[in-house]
Motif scaffolding. Structure first.
Motif, mmCIF file in Angstrom:
data_model
loop_
_atom_site.group_PDB
_atom_site.id
_atom_site.type_symbol
_atom_site.label_atom_id
_atom_site.label_comp_id
_atom_site.label_asym_id
_atom_site.label_seq_id
_atom_site.Cartn_x
_atom_site.Cartn_y
_atom_site.Cartn_z
ATOM 1 N N PHE A 1 0.838 -1.201 0.000
ATOM 2 C CA PHE A 1 0.000 0.000 0.000
ATOM 3 C C PHE A 1 0.876 1.256 0.000
ATOM 4 C CE2 PHE A 1 0.343 0.010 4.690
ATOM 5 C CZ PHE A 1 0.327 1.367 4.986
ATOM 6 N N GLN A 2 0.422 2.260 -0.769
ATOM 7 C CA GLN A 2 1.217 3.455 -1.012
ATOM 8 C C GLN A 2 0.689 4.694 -0.314
ATOM 9 O OE1 GLN A 2 0.711 3.185 -5.289
ATOM 10 N NE2 GLN A 2 2.835 2.552 -5.540
ATOM 11 N N VAL A 3 -0.573 4.678 0.056
ATOM 12 C CA VAL A 3 -1.169 5.859 0.673
ATOM 13 C C VAL A 3 -2.258 5.431 1.641
ATOM 14 C CG1 VAL A 3 -2.847 6.128 -1.204
ATOM 15 C CG2 VAL A 3 -2.234 8.104 0.187
ATOM 16 N N GLU A 4 -2.362 6.171 2.739
ATOM 17 C CA GLU A 4 -3.396 5.920 3.740
ATOM 18 C C GLU A 4 -4.139 7.228 4.013
ATOM 19 O OE1 GLU A 4 -3.706 4.506 8.400
ATOM 20 O OE2 GLU A 4 -2.438 3.387 6.995
ATOM 21 N N LEU A 5 -5.467 7.172 3.887
ATOM 22 C CA LEU A 5 -6.305 8.341 4.109
ATOM 23 C C LEU A 5 -6.970 8.251 5.480
ATOM 24 C CD1 LEU A 5 -8.108 8.727 0.647
ATOM 25 C CD2 LEU A 5 -5.881 9.616 1.382
ATOM 26 N N LEU A 6 -7.084 9.391 6.125
ATOM 27 C CA LEU A 6 -7.707 9.469 7.442
ATOM 28 C C LEU A 6 -8.888 10.417 7.375
ATOM 29 C CD1 LEU A 6 -4.361 10.031 9.382
ATOM 30 C CD2 LEU A 6 -5.536 7.840 9.106
ATOM 31 N N GLY A 7 -10.079 9.910 7.661
ATOM 32 C CA GLY A 7 -11.240 10.778 7.720
ATOM 33 C C GLY A 7 -11.061 11.819 8.820
ATOM 34 N N GLU A 8 -11.603 13.018 8.603
ATOM 35 C CA GLU A 8 -11.376 14.119 9.538
ATOM 36 C C GLU A 8 -11.861 13.795 10.946
ATOM 37 O OE1 GLU A 8 -13.225 18.470 9.826
ATOM 38 O OE2 GLU A 8 -11.875 18.266 8.113
ATOM 39 N N SER A 9 -13.011 13.123 11.066
ATOM 40 C CA SER A 9 -13.542 12.801 12.388
ATOM 41 C C SER A 9 -12.614 11.866 13.145
ATOM 42 C CB SER A 9 -14.938 12.174 12.262
ATOM 43 O OG SER A 9 -14.879 10.964 11.522
ATOM 44 N N LEU A 10 -11.917 10.983 12.420
ATOM 45 C CA LEU A 10 -10.959 10.072 13.063
ATOM 46 C C LEU A 10 -9.669 10.801 13.403
ATOM 47 C CD1 LEU A 10 -10.263 6.419 12.194
ATOM 48 C CD2 LEU A 10 -8.337 7.999 12.164
ATOM 49 N N ALA A 11 -9.211 11.688 12.494
ATOM 50 C CA ALA A 11 -7.955 12.409 12.723
ATOM 51 C C ALA A 11 -8.023 13.313 13.944
ATOM 52 C CB ALA A 11 -7.597 13.238 11.485
ATOM 53 N N LYS A 12 -9.232 13.738 14.317
ATOM 54 C CA LYS A 12 -9.384 14.608 15.476
ATOM 55 C C LYS A 12 -9.369 13.831 16.787
ATOM 56 C CE LYS A 12 -11.810 18.371 13.134
ATOM 57 N NZ LYS A 12 -13.071 19.142 13.007
ATOM 58 N N LYS A 13 -9.325 12.495 16.697
ATOM 59 C CA LYS A 13 -9.193 11.660 17.878
ATOM 60 C C LYS A 13 -7.720 11.298 18.072
ATOM 61 C CE LYS A 13 -13.549 11.784 18.703
ATOM 62 N NZ LYS A 13 -14.086 12.475 19.921
ATOM 63 N N ASP A 14 -7.452 10.242 18.824
ATOM 64 C CA ASP A 14 -6.081 9.830 19.104
ATOM 65 C C ASP A 14 -5.516 9.081 17.901
ATOM 66 O OD1 ASP A 14 -3.677 9.086 20.111
ATOM 67 O OD2 ASP A 14 -4.451 7.935 21.791
ATOM 68 N N LEU A 15 -4.782 9.790 17.035
ATOM 69 C CA LEU A 15 -4.264 9.200 15.805
ATOM 70 C C LEU A 15 -3.318 8.036 16.088
ATOM 71 C CD1 LEU A 15 -3.978 9.333 12.704
ATOM 72 C CD2 LEU A 15 -2.149 11.008 13.029
ATOM 73 N N PHE A 16 -2.525 8.138 17.131
ATOM 74 C CA PHE A 16 -1.519 7.115 17.407
ATOM 75 C C PHE A 16 -2.152 5.750 17.659
ATOM 76 C CE2 PHE A 16 1.668 4.821 19.917
ATOM 77 C CZ PHE A 16 2.789 4.990 19.110
#
Length: 370
Positions: A92-107
């Protein structure tokens, strides 16, 4: 004696075991792009883009998209594994993060990547204004498969200094560093296209704000991490904003941009930062011309320097509001003023830092016109 040794070596070949752990590429279902969203009840939605090639005389690559829901990233992956045979993530070359998820604990969502020995550490990240699944479900954009399109889009933004170059590997130490934050590409769906929205700012493990494209280019210059080039179009003459001749477009070579940052601590513990960027630029477009006149060039240098310095101050203001220490001021305190750092609570004290930005523009070229 030599003959016996040769015969012994030949015989031993038949006793060697085969590759018991082989993983044939032709049998694997390769994931080329993936995305994560957060459901209304707090679960993880995993969307995978899997490449397959149609059989025949002229085989063509096609995408299939699959989704699964789980309590964690690994749980969602296991649900997809039950539906798809020989699923592999090492391409896999790219990973997308939905905004609602990115505003939580990304780690907590990335932990599984760093524990997987097959995970590609050079993969790109991007935050989506909306849902990551909506973009991946498109399968194609402008005749390109969605995975390749997203990689080219992000690489183009990096080259144009819209955001710093970040990968799965590079953001982990920044997430764990109390003295430095990071930014990621921010993209959105626009009709049938996918476009760059700017940059997403992070504090710790959470997304806390955004920068528009012009602001994010200034951020890369201020952070000392420009790409191959940085381009601006600014209004430098009085008159109507709809008149193109009142604007100038300039481009800077990222290799020639010079940036200096000095962190000072006063006796009362206040932190001040002197930040200077020297920006040699080439004029790409300016209808009023007269760039062979020294007076005109000096006026444009002064006007552009004033505009970009004011905008740099605005960018830093947005970063302070988002508590995003993307310039690494905290890291400088840890290294050179450890006693001061120990007294600071950086989430609280970073917005109090006083910045003195200065962007100095110098026109060094005007194209082939004299």
């Amino acid at each position: 004696m030599r003959k016996w040794v040769c015969w012994l070596m030949i015989a031993s070949v038949f006793l060697l075991p085969g590759c018991w752990d082989q993983d044939l590429l032709k049998d694997a279902r390769l994931v080329y792009a993936k995305g994560y969203d957060r459901s209304p009840d707090g679960k993880v939605i995993q969307t995978l883009v899997i490449r397959r090639v149609t059989p025949g005389e002229e085989p063509k690559p096609l995408n299939t998209v699959h989704s699964a829901v789980g309590s964690t990233v690994r749980d969602a992956s296991e649900s997809n594994l039950l539906k798809i045979d020989n699923l592999r993530f090492y391409k896999f070359q790219v990973e997308l993060l939905g905004e609602s998820l990115a505003k939580k604990d990304l780690f907590s969502y990335m932990d599984v990547i760093y524990r997987d020995p097959e995970a590609p550490l050079t993969a790109k990240f991007a935050v989506v204004d909306g849902k990551a699944s909506d973009i991946l479900q498109q399968k194609k954009v402008s005749e390109k498969l969605i995975g390749e399109y997203l990689v080219k889009l992000i690489e183009s933004g990096e080259e144009q200094s819209t955001f710093p170059q970040e990968t799965v590997q590079s953001i982990r130490p920044k997430m764990l560093d109390p003295g430095r934050d990071f930014v990621l590409p921010d993209i959105k769906q626009k009709g049938k296209e996918v476009v760059i929205k700017g940059a997403a700012m992070f504090h710790g493990h959470r997304m806390t704000g955004t920068l528009d494209p012009d602001q994010s280019i200034l951020f890369t210059l201020l952070s000392g991490e420009p790409g191959k080039s940085a381009r601006f179009s600014k209004k430098v003459n009085p008159g109507k904003v709809t008149n193109p001749s009142n604007y100038i477009t300039v481009s800077a070579d990222g290799r020639k941009v010079k940036r200096k940052m000095k962190v000072n601590v006063r006796r009362n513990g206040e932190v001040e930062v002197d930040l200077e960027v020297n920006l040699p630029v080439t004029v790409m477009e300016y209808a009023q011309d007269r760039l062979d006149e020294e007076k005109q060039v000096k006026r444009l240098n002064k006007t552009l320097s004033k505009i970009l310095t004011e905008e740099a101050d605005e960018v830093i203001g947005k970063m302070k509001k988002a508590r995003c220490d993307g310039l690494g001021v905290g890291r400088q305190l840890i290294a050179y003023h450890p006693e001061v750092w120990k007294e600071k609570k950086w989430s609280r004290d970073y917005p109090k830092v006083r910045f003195h930005p200065k962007v100095k523009v110098e026109i060094v070229g005007s194209g082939i016109l004299n």
